[in-house]
Enzyme design. Structure first.
Site, PDB file in Angstrom:
ATOM      1  N   PRO A  89      16.012 -28.262  22.251  1.00 42.72           N
ATOM      2  CG  PRO A  89      14.805 -28.788  24.194  1.00 42.72           C
ATOM      3  CD  PRO A  89      15.235 -29.318  22.783  1.00 42.72           C
ATOM      4  CD  GLU A 116      14.785 -35.606  30.726  1.00 35.70           C
ATOM      5  OE1 GLU A 116      15.157 -34.518  31.170  1.00 35.70           O
ATOM      6  OE2 GLU A 116      13.440 -35.977  30.722  1.00 35.70           O
ATOM      7  NE  ARG A 154       7.990 -19.758   2.075  1.00 33.64           N
ATOM      8  CZ  ARG A 154       8.166 -18.590   1.523  1.00 33.64           C
ATOM      9  NH1 ARG A 154       9.275 -17.742   2.001  1.00 33.64           N
ATOM     10  NH2 ARG A 154       7.196 -17.942   1.049  1.00 33.64           N
ATOM     11  CG  ASP A 169       8.581 -14.205   2.269  1.00 33.50           C
ATOM     12  OD1 ASP A 169       7.450 -13.763   1.734  1.00 33.50           O
ATOM     13  OD2 ASP A 169       8.919 -15.321   1.983  1.00 33.50           O
TER      14      ASP A 169
END
Length: 250
Positions: A89, A116, A154, A169
């Site tokens: 994160p 953690e 992709r 896209d």
């Protein structure tokens, strides 16, 4: 391309790697997908891969030994070092441009944690990239890794039936994609824009570009700051923006 995922839950990847676009890409031999249980590389009789953090605190921290051993094993038969990607994160927010960058690589290794955090030596001396899919917390790195892998694979040549679809896209051009329509031409009184039925390719392309600009202006105006726009397009967008900001008559 070869993609290895270091995870404590390799069973999570069975359905994802075997279905839809990823499954077809693997069947065609375009990509090799492997989920590796890094618990098998633990160097203790209990196969533990985590321990309490030095200095105290809650949670458990992934040990460096099994992660280093697993990555080094994956690199044993190749001279070229892979991109080693830590799902974290705290990492760089994943974008379409990052997907395009990674799609040029021959070998990617993803590291997925479930505790953690990671021993900092993994971050400092092993990984090449730290990636996050957003400012929120999940129980582990598996779902983010799946998301990134799908986005990257992709883009590989031969994966999509229509190669041009990946080019247009959303985010691939720096803008959001234009609206799409298909049969029937009229549904419950709602009509397909006439220009799309005209067969005039230049007019259609101009309409699509205009709609892409408008949609980006309304939904993600932040993208326009770095988009590759002509002077005429920027002037046109300013006019559209001023129109929306005009006070409505009462």
């Amino acid at each position: 391309m070869k993609i290895d995922v270091l995870t404590l839950f390799p069973e999570m990847f069975g359905g994802v790697f075997g279905a839809s676009i990823l499954g077809k890409a693997r069947d065609k031999g375009i990509v090799e997908l492997n989920a590796v249980d890094f618990r098998l590389y633990a160097n203790n009789k209990h196969n533990t891969v985590d321990d309490y953090p030095y200095g105290g605190g809650g949670g458990m921290v992934l040990k460096p030994e099994p992660i280093f051993a697993a990555v080094e094993d994956l690199m044993a038969n190749t001279d070229k070092k892979p991109r080693v990607i830590l799902m974290c994160p705290q990492g760089e927010t994943f974008t379409q441009r990052k997907a395009e960058e990674l799609a040029k690589e021959e070998h990617l290794v993803f590291i997925c944690g479930h505790y953690e955090g990671y021993d900092e030596r993994i971050r400092e001396h092993l990984v090449t990239d730290e990636l996050s899919i957003g400012d929120f917390v999940l129980t582990g790195g598996e779902l983010p890794a799946m998301t990134i892998i799908d986005s990257v694979v992709r883009l590989l040549p031969g994966v999509l039936g229509n190669e041009s679809s990946a080019i247009t896209d959303s985010f691939s051009t720096g803008l959001l994609e234009y609206p799409h329509y298909t049969r029937p031409p009229v549904f419950r009184g709602w009509e397909v824009p006439e220009v799309l039925l005209s067969g005039h390719h230049a007019r259609i392309e101009a309409w699509r570009r205009e709609q892409s600009l408008l949609r980006t202006l309304r939904r993600r105006p932040d993208l326009l700051e770095s988009a590759d726009l002509t002077t005429q397009e920027r002037t046109w967008l300013k006019e559209k923006l001023s129109e929306t900001e005009k006070p409505q008559e009462t």
